[in-house]
Every structure is written in structure tokens, then in C-alpha cells.
Write an enzyme that holds these catalytic residues in place. Sequence first.
Site, PDB file in Angstrom:
ATOM      1  N   THR A   1      76.971 -70.515 -11.639  1.00 45.20           N
ATOM      2  CA  THR A   1      76.755 -71.486 -12.714  1.00 45.20           C
ATOM      3  C   THR A   1      76.055 -70.794 -13.873  1.00 45.20           C
ATOM      4  OG1 THR A   1      76.716 -73.307 -11.163  1.00 45.20           O
ATOM      5  CG2 THR A   1      75.668 -73.700 -13.293  1.00 45.20           C
TER       6      THR A   1
ATOM      7  N   GLY B   1      83.895 -83.162 -15.246  1.00 42.04           N
ATOM      8  CA  GLY B   1      83.131 -83.987 -16.183  1.00 42.04           C
ATOM      9  C   GLY B   1      83.816 -85.306 -16.480  1.00 42.04           C
TER      10      GLY B   1
ATOM     11  N   GLN C   1      77.994 -72.451  -4.476  1.00 39.19           N
ATOM     12  CA  GLN C   1      77.561 -72.345  -5.880  1.00 39.19           C
ATOM     13  C   GLN C   1      76.254 -71.574  -5.945  1.00 39.19           C
ATOM     14  OE1 GLN C   1      74.779 -74.622  -7.147  1.00 39.19           O
ATOM     15  NE2 GLN C   1      74.708 -73.283  -8.937  1.00 39.19           N
TER      16      GLN C   1
ATOM     17  N   HIS D   1      78.336 -79.489 -17.065  1.00 32.57           N
ATOM     18  CA  HIS D   1      77.359 -79.840 -16.036  1.00 32.57           C
ATOM     19  C   HIS D   1      77.204 -81.361 -15.922  1.00 32.57           C
ATOM     20  CE1 HIS D   1      74.225 -77.381 -13.747  1.00 32.57           C
ATOM     21  NE2 HIS D   1      73.974 -78.607 -13.329  1.00 32.57           N
TER      22      HIS D   1
ATOM     23  N   ARG E   1      79.843 -86.867  -9.447  1.00 32.26           N
ATOM     24  CA  ARG E   1      79.154 -88.096  -9.025  1.00 32.26           C
ATOM     25  C   ARG E   1      79.963 -88.974  -8.079  1.00 32.26           C
ATOM     26  NH1 ARG E   1      77.746 -86.880 -14.132  1.00 32.26           N
ATOM     27  NH2 ARG E   1      75.538 -86.728 -14.691  1.00 32.26           N
TER      28      ARG E   1
HETATM   29  C1  LIG Z   1      73.007 -85.080  -9.403  1.00 39.28           C
HETATM   30  C2  LIG Z   1      73.746 -83.879  -9.868  1.00 39.28           C
HETATM   31  C3  LIG Z   1      73.337 -82.625  -9.428  1.00 39.28           C
HETATM   32  C4  LIG Z   1      74.036 -81.480  -9.830  1.00 39.28           C
HETATM   33  N1  LIG Z   1      73.650 -80.277  -9.315  1.00 39.28           N
HETATM   34  C5  LIG Z   1      74.370 -79.175  -9.632  1.00 39.28           C
HETATM   35  C6  LIG Z   1      74.054 -77.925  -9.024  1.00 39.28           C
HETATM   36  O1  LIG Z   1      73.154 -77.822  -8.202  1.00 39.28           O
HETATM   37  N2  LIG Z   1      74.785 -76.843  -9.411  1.00 39.28           N
HETATM   38  C7  LIG Z   1      75.808 -76.922 -10.334  1.00 39.28           C
HETATM   39  O2  LIG Z   1      76.446 -75.919 -10.643  1.00 39.28           O
HETATM   40  N3  LIG Z   1      76.143 -78.110 -10.875  1.00 39.28           N
HETATM   41  C8  LIG Z   1      75.457 -79.231 -10.550  1.00 39.28           C
HETATM   42  N4  LIG Z   1      75.827 -80.432 -11.092  1.00 39.28           N
HETATM   43  C9  LIG Z   1      77.003 -80.509 -11.991  1.00 39.28           C
HETATM   44  C10 LIG Z   1      78.289 -80.761 -11.191  1.00 39.28           C
HETATM   45  O3  LIG Z   1      78.662 -79.613 -10.447  1.00 39.28           O
HETATM   46  C11 LIG Z   1      79.480 -81.124 -12.084  1.00 39.28           C
HETATM   47  O4  LIG Z   1      79.617 -80.155 -13.093  1.00 39.28           O
HETATM   48  C12 LIG Z   1      79.376 -82.500 -12.734  1.00 39.28           C
HETATM   49  O5  LIG Z   1      78.725 -83.416 -11.866  1.00 39.28           O
HETATM   50  C13 LIG Z   1      80.774 -83.020 -13.059  1.00 39.28           C
HETATM   51  O6  LIG Z   1      80.723 -84.221 -13.739  1.00 39.28           O
HETATM   52  P1  LIG Z   1      80.912 -85.673 -13.045  1.00 39.28           P
HETATM   53  O7  LIG Z   1      79.692 -85.936 -12.245  1.00 39.28           O
HETATM   54  O8  LIG Z   1      81.018 -86.569 -14.241  1.00 39.28           O
HETATM   55  O9  LIG Z   1      82.189 -85.654 -12.228  1.00 39.28           O
HETATM   56  C14 LIG Z   1      75.135 -81.603 -10.719  1.00 39.28           C
HETATM   57  C15 LIG Z   1      75.539 -82.863 -11.146  1.00 39.28           C
HETATM   58  C16 LIG Z   1      74.872 -83.991 -10.733  1.00 39.28           C
HETATM   59  C17 LIG Z   1      75.362 -85.330 -11.190  1.00 39.28           C
END
Ligand SMILES: Cc1cc2nc3c(=O)[nH]c(=O)nc-3n(C[C@H](O)[C@H](O)[C@H](O)COP(=O)(O)O)c2cc1C
Length: 351
Positions: free
Chosen positions: A154, A276, A126, A244, A299
Site C-alpha cells: 500500500t 472504491g 497487504q 483507500h 466495506r
Molecule cells: C475500515 C477500513 C480499513 C482499511 N484498512 C486498510 C488496510 O489496512 N490496508 C489497506 O491497504 N487498505 C485498507 N483500507 C482500504 C481498502 O483496502 C479499500 O481500498 C477500500 O475500502 C475500498 O473502498 P470501499 O470500502 O468503498 O469498497 C481500509 C478500508 C476500510 C474501510
Amino acid sequence: MHPLLADHRRRAADLLSEQVFAYFATGAVGETALTEAPRTWQDRRLRPRVLAGIDEVAITTDLLGASLAAPILFAPTAHQGLAHADGEVATRRGARSAGLLSVISSRASWSLADVGAAANGPWWFQVYTMRARAITDELVRRAVDAGATALVLTGDTPVVSAKHRLPNGPPEAVSQMPPGIGFDLCGGLPQHTALAQDPTIGPAEIGRLADLSGLPVLVKGVLRGDDVARLLHAGAAGIIVSNHGGRQLDRAVSTAAALPEVVAAVDGRVPVLVDGGLRSGADILVALALGADAVLVGRPVIWALAAGGATSVADMGHALIADLRENLLLLGCADLAQVRDARRAWVAPAP
Ligand SMILES: Cc1cc2nc3c(=O)[nH]c(=O)nc-3n(C[C@H](O)[C@H](O)[C@H](O)COP(=O)(O)O)c2cc1C
């Protein structure tokens, strides 16, 4: 929520410090999008066929050249070293032992060389395009050298949204924070300054990254059908419908609501992924029945990592695969092409 995911979440809450657990759990600002997400999948109903004569369902998936046991990926999440000492290395091992693919964040804790060497098989990197372009480009080169097979740009993070549940400020303030993968490139500046995202990038960044890496570039964070044409025109090899995990625009539309219009706009030209709040085989089935080619979970990977490293990550992957398989059988649907076929009208509105 699948019971294993709920168990991992409880164990993560027990094992991690309050601040670290809050960093992973939090959404942006008022947590509207975060709270809403799981409900939007749970509220959809499915229309099963009886006497379908199926005793096996086919869920293996080919995605941009990667052969997966199921249409499930592990989303990129930052700082996995805070959840478990083995961080992204354990995530990648766990993903591969379940036959799945992990996307490794630009804010990873482990070096990309270590992540690459952790297992055989495909993985994606990513990208946050940073103001310091040279740092972005060096991370992309390292990802390519370490065997990444696609990039995920992203697009929803021109700035990092406020997160009011973190009383002590941004994640950089978490005291246990290990240095990240860009640390050696920061020239002594604090990581969050040296590695800040560039809000001025546009679709041309897709082609720039593709040229630099020779890899397909997916765009993550898409929530509107009318954004699709310019992204595909700029060379996007895939679209990821995402808000996100509720961590950016707090009043962003849910991904379950946005998915159908994005699928319609893409019209089969490239794969469409969604994430999500997906927490069970039934949630994943709803996403596929609304036209997604694959899903990502965020998560649940962190909770599994915290609960038991690579082994628990693999267990979580296996559990979601088994759950998806059972739900497909109960739906009376033999394979993924059928479940995505809108003419079969598998999804009913909320009760
Ligand atoms: C703690 C945390 C850190 C994240 N860091 C990034 C990241 O560095 N880059 C990115 O594209 N998305 C990031 N995301 C978003 C995730 O890629 C993803 O879109 C999202 O967690 C999906 O939802 P869910 O946690 O409900 O499954 C992050 C999400 C969380 C919870």
C-alpha cells in the site's frame, strides 16, 4: 447498491457499537472522496448491443496464477475482529466458498497462520512497510509460510489521515480492539507506535519485498498514469487504482476518473485492479469496461462479516457474481476480454 449489501449494512449498523461502525464507515476529514465514490460509478452509462445471441457469459478470471470465479477480490481492511469474532478467518472462508480471493491486511486481527489454514486456495497479504523493518519482514515471512501467493504494497499511507467522525480518536482507542497480528512483535510498545508506517519508502521497496518473499508485489493506491512507469520499472507485478476508500487524501481524485489514464499507461503489461465505492454488478461492469482487469470491494465485506460471518461473506460474493453476470448478458457482451476492449465503446458519459 445491491439490495443484499444494503441489508448487510443495516444489520451491521444494528449489531456493532456506534464507535466500531463509525470506524469502518468513516472517510478522511471532510469525506469528499468517500461521498463521491459511489456516484462516479453510478453516473457512467453503458451502450448495450441488441440481438447479441449470447446465453452464457464467461467471467472466470486468472489473476497472477489465481483462478477466480469472477474478477472480484475482497480488499484488505484492518481489524476485522471488530466486525465479527472470526474476523479474517471468516472472510477468507467466505471468499473461497464464492471462488474469490481475499487480501489480508497488515493490521489483521487473526494470525496469518490461522488465516492460511482457514481454507484452500490463493490469498494475498497487504504490506505496510513499517519504520521497524524487522516487524514488516517477519509479517511477510509469516504470510509466505502461511501460503500467501502475492503481496500488495500500500503506497498511499505515508501517514494515517485524520478521521473526524471518530470522536474518541484513532482506531487504537476502540475499546473492543483485539490485539493484531504484529502485537507479539511490538516489544511492549503500544501497537500504533511500534507498527507505524515508514513514510520514506520509495519504489525500491517493491523489489525488496519481492526478493524477501519470492512473490509478485502489486502496488495499491495509484491514481496517476505518470506514476506507472517508475512502479513497473521497479518490478510491480500489478497496479491497484485506489484512494483507500476515501480514508487518506480527502481531495484525492475518484478512482473512476483515474482508472482510464492508469490503464492507458500500463498498456496491458500487468493487471490493473480498482476499488472504491463499487456496490453492484453494474458498478463492477463499468470498472471493467473502463479497462480494469478486476475490482476489489472493501466495506461490503465488513458489513457481511458483521451480519453473519463467513456465510454472509460468501452470500455477498455470490450475489455480486450473479449481478455481474446478468449485467453482462443485458449488455450483450459474452466475456471479459470483450468488455475491456475499448474499441467496443461500451461506456457513455454521464447523462
Ligand atoms: C475500515 C477500513 C480499513 C482499511 N484498512 C486498510 C488496510 O489496512 N490496508 C489497506 O491497504 N487498505 C485498507 N483500507 C482500504 C481498502 O483496502 C479499500 O481500498 C477500500 O475500502 C475500498 O473502498 P470501499 O470500502 O468503498 O469498497 C481500509 C478500508 C476500510 C474501510
